[in-house]
Design a protein around this motif. Sequence first.
Motif, PDB file in Angstrom:
ATOM      1  N   LEU A  86      60.448 -67.005  10.399  1.00  0.00           N
ATOM      2  CA  LEU A  86      61.581 -67.271  11.289  1.00  0.00           C
ATOM      3  C   LEU A  86      61.303 -66.837  12.720  1.00  0.00           C
ATOM      4  CD1 LEU A  86      64.757 -66.211   9.280  1.00  0.00           C
ATOM      5  CD2 LEU A  86      64.136 -68.503  10.058  1.00  0.00           C
ATOM      6  N   ILE A  87      60.304 -65.988  12.890  1.00  0.00           N
ATOM      7  CA  ILE A  87      60.056 -65.442  14.228  1.00  0.00           C
ATOM      8  C   ILE A  87      59.727 -66.544  15.230  1.00  0.00           C
ATOM      9  CG2 ILE A  87      57.603 -64.886  13.833  1.00  0.00           C
ATOM     10  CD1 ILE A  87      60.207 -62.879  15.955  1.00  0.00           C
ATOM     11  N   LEU A  92      61.570 -68.965  20.147  1.00  0.00           N
ATOM     12  CA  LEU A  92      61.798 -70.142  20.988  1.00  0.00           C
ATOM     13  C   LEU A  92      63.277 -70.256  21.359  1.00  0.00           C
ATOM     14  CD1 LEU A  92      59.348 -72.716  19.336  1.00  0.00           C
ATOM     15  CD2 LEU A  92      59.019 -71.367  21.432  1.00  0.00           C
ATOM     16  N   TRP A  93      64.152 -69.839  20.442  1.00  0.00           N
ATOM     17  CA  TRP A  93      65.591 -69.813  20.747  1.00  0.00           C
ATOM     18  C   TRP A  93      65.846 -68.865  21.926  1.00  0.00           C
ATOM     19  CZ3 TRP A  93      69.661 -66.639  21.488  1.00  0.00           C
ATOM     20  CH2 TRP A  93      70.955 -67.146  21.330  1.00  0.00           C
ATOM     21  N   VAL A  94      65.228 -67.694  21.856  1.00  0.00           N
ATOM     22  CA  VAL A  94      65.444 -66.693  22.915  1.00  0.00           C
ATOM     23  C   VAL A  94      64.891 -67.211  24.251  1.00  0.00           C
ATOM     24  CG1 VAL A  94      64.921 -64.356  23.716  1.00  0.00           C
ATOM     25  CG2 VAL A  94      65.453 -64.751  21.297  1.00  0.00           C
ATOM     26  N   ILE A  95      63.675 -67.755  24.215  1.00  0.00           N
ATOM     27  CA  ILE A  95      63.081 -68.253  25.460  1.00  0.00           C
ATOM     28  C   ILE A  95      63.949 -69.366  26.041  1.00  0.00           C
ATOM     29  CG2 ILE A  95      61.088 -69.441  26.498  1.00  0.00           C
ATOM     30  CD1 ILE A  95      59.295 -67.956  24.475  1.00  0.00           C
ATOM     31  N   GLU A  96      64.373 -70.290  25.177  1.00  0.00           N
ATOM     32  CA  GLU A  96      65.178 -71.408  25.664  1.00  0.00           C
ATOM     33  C   GLU A  96      66.488 -70.924  26.290  1.00  0.00           C
ATOM     34  OE1 GLU A  96      65.933 -74.882  23.121  1.00  0.00           O
ATOM     35  OE2 GLU A  96      66.350 -75.865  25.063  1.00  0.00           O
ATOM     36  N   HIS A  97      67.168 -70.004  25.630  1.00  0.00           N
ATOM     37  CA  HIS A  97      68.439 -69.521  26.180  1.00  0.00           C
ATOM     38  C   HIS A  97      68.234 -68.689  27.447  1.00  0.00           C
ATOM     39  CE1 HIS A  97      69.943 -71.128  22.434  1.00  0.00           C
ATOM     40  NE2 HIS A  97      71.167 -71.018  22.927  1.00  0.00           N
ATOM     41  N   ALA A  98      67.130 -67.974  27.514  1.00  0.00           N
ATOM     42  CA  ALA A  98      66.822 -67.213  28.737  1.00  0.00           C
ATOM     43  C   ALA A  98      66.563 -68.177  29.900  1.00  0.00           C
ATOM     44  CB  ALA A  98      65.617 -66.309  28.507  1.00  0.00           C
ATOM     45  N   LEU A  99      65.858 -69.276  29.613  1.00  0.00           N
ATOM     46  CA  LEU A  99      65.563 -70.252  30.671  1.00  0.00           C
ATOM     47  C   LEU A  99      66.818 -71.003  31.107  1.00  0.00           C
ATOM     48  CD1 LEU A  99      62.108 -71.702  29.492  1.00  0.00           C
ATOM     49  CD2 LEU A  99      62.555 -70.034  31.328  1.00  0.00           C
ATOM     50  N   MET A 100      67.718 -71.284  30.150  1.00  0.00           N
ATOM     51  CA  MET A 100      68.971 -71.945  30.513  1.00  0.00           C
ATOM     52  C   MET A 100      69.770 -71.063  31.477  1.00  0.00           C
ATOM     53  SD  MET A 100      69.818 -73.450  26.720  1.00  0.00           S
ATOM     54  CE  MET A 100      71.585 -73.512  26.884  1.00  0.00           C
ATOM     55  N   GLN A 101      69.752 -69.771  31.180  1.00  0.00           N
ATOM     56  CA  GLN A 101      70.472 -68.830  32.037  1.00  0.00           C
ATOM     57  C   GLN A 101      69.790 -68.722  33.401  1.00  0.00           C
ATOM     58  OE1 GLN A 101      73.510 -67.515  31.132  1.00  0.00           O
ATOM     59  NE2 GLN A 101      73.370 -67.260  33.351  1.00  0.00           N
TER      60      GLN A 101
END
Length: 282
Positions: A86-87, A92-101
Amino acid sequence: YVAKKSHHGYAVYQPELDMHSPRQLSLMSQIEEAMQLEQLALYFQPKIRLQDGNVIGVEALIRWHHPGEGLIPPGEFIPQVERSTLIRPFTLWVIEHALMQCRQWQDLGLPTKVAVNISARNLLDSELPDDVEKLLVKHRVTPDYLELEITESAIVADPGRALDILTKLHDRGVHISIDDFGTGYSSLAHLKKLPVSSLKIDASFVSDMTEDENDAIIVRSTVDLAHNLGMNVIAEGVEDRETLDILKVLDCDYAQGFFICRPIPAADVTEWLRQHTPQSHH
Ligand code: C2E
Ligand code: MG
Ligand code: MG
Ligand code: MG
């Protein structure tokens, strides 16, 4: 039992870190759903330049708003996620949400670099550089606005592959930093080969440095080591003014910690940035 070395050096049993407890197994079975249902949220903690107090970026730190249990800190589920496949989707979820922000702050006229923690297992995933690149393009963020924090220990599993992955990321302009520096399997031989732009001095040295002479010496030596290797250095876990002042004297570049700002939700960071970004006068 999983014994964790506490801040003060003795081993304490922490039930929440027992990987095989019913609670852990139950949390793991829920994490994919948590990602889909957006129960996970990123908090952000500012990093400042010691010389002038200006913000130089923020670190994304995951929180889980669990419907039954309330806010679960990362220490209670990350170790388990890190041991599973799951890592990959998780990171990738974390990176994507960080980039959206990050994109949103740029649109608000508050351009701010974001740092994301990545796990040892991510450095075995040869597709990481391409995955990161795609997310940067998708969210129209230039690579120099992204930093990836890795720990020293993340490199030991497969140093060759880790170096290859990190070099690809670095060549594309993504910054790499070493987190919790001083606590892992430090190998200066690895360190000098890695495309690293900064060292983060672990909070365990920083938080006692005003009282413990040895900690102060370690901090000073790390600042010198980083500078001699052409890297920046940031102190983690700054909890009071005195520590901040000493770090300045020791020529440490940046600082992060509760004294400056706790990790806070994105909306609060926007407010914090408005107050801490020097206004440009036209
Ligand atoms: P880290 O990357 O070393 O992050 C620093 C931790 O220290 C954070 O804890 C932060 O809230 C805490 N901290 C910051 N300033 C201070 C201070 O002045 N005093 C004290 N006592 N603590 C301070 P947090 O958010 O609980 O995260 C713990 C660890 O979980 C992180 O350590 C990181 O290793 C991991 N983590 C957090 N988010 C993620 C993530 O999105 N992905 C991965 N792979 N790991 C994550
Ligand atoms: Mg970190
Ligand atoms: Mg750290
Ligand atoms: Mg850590």
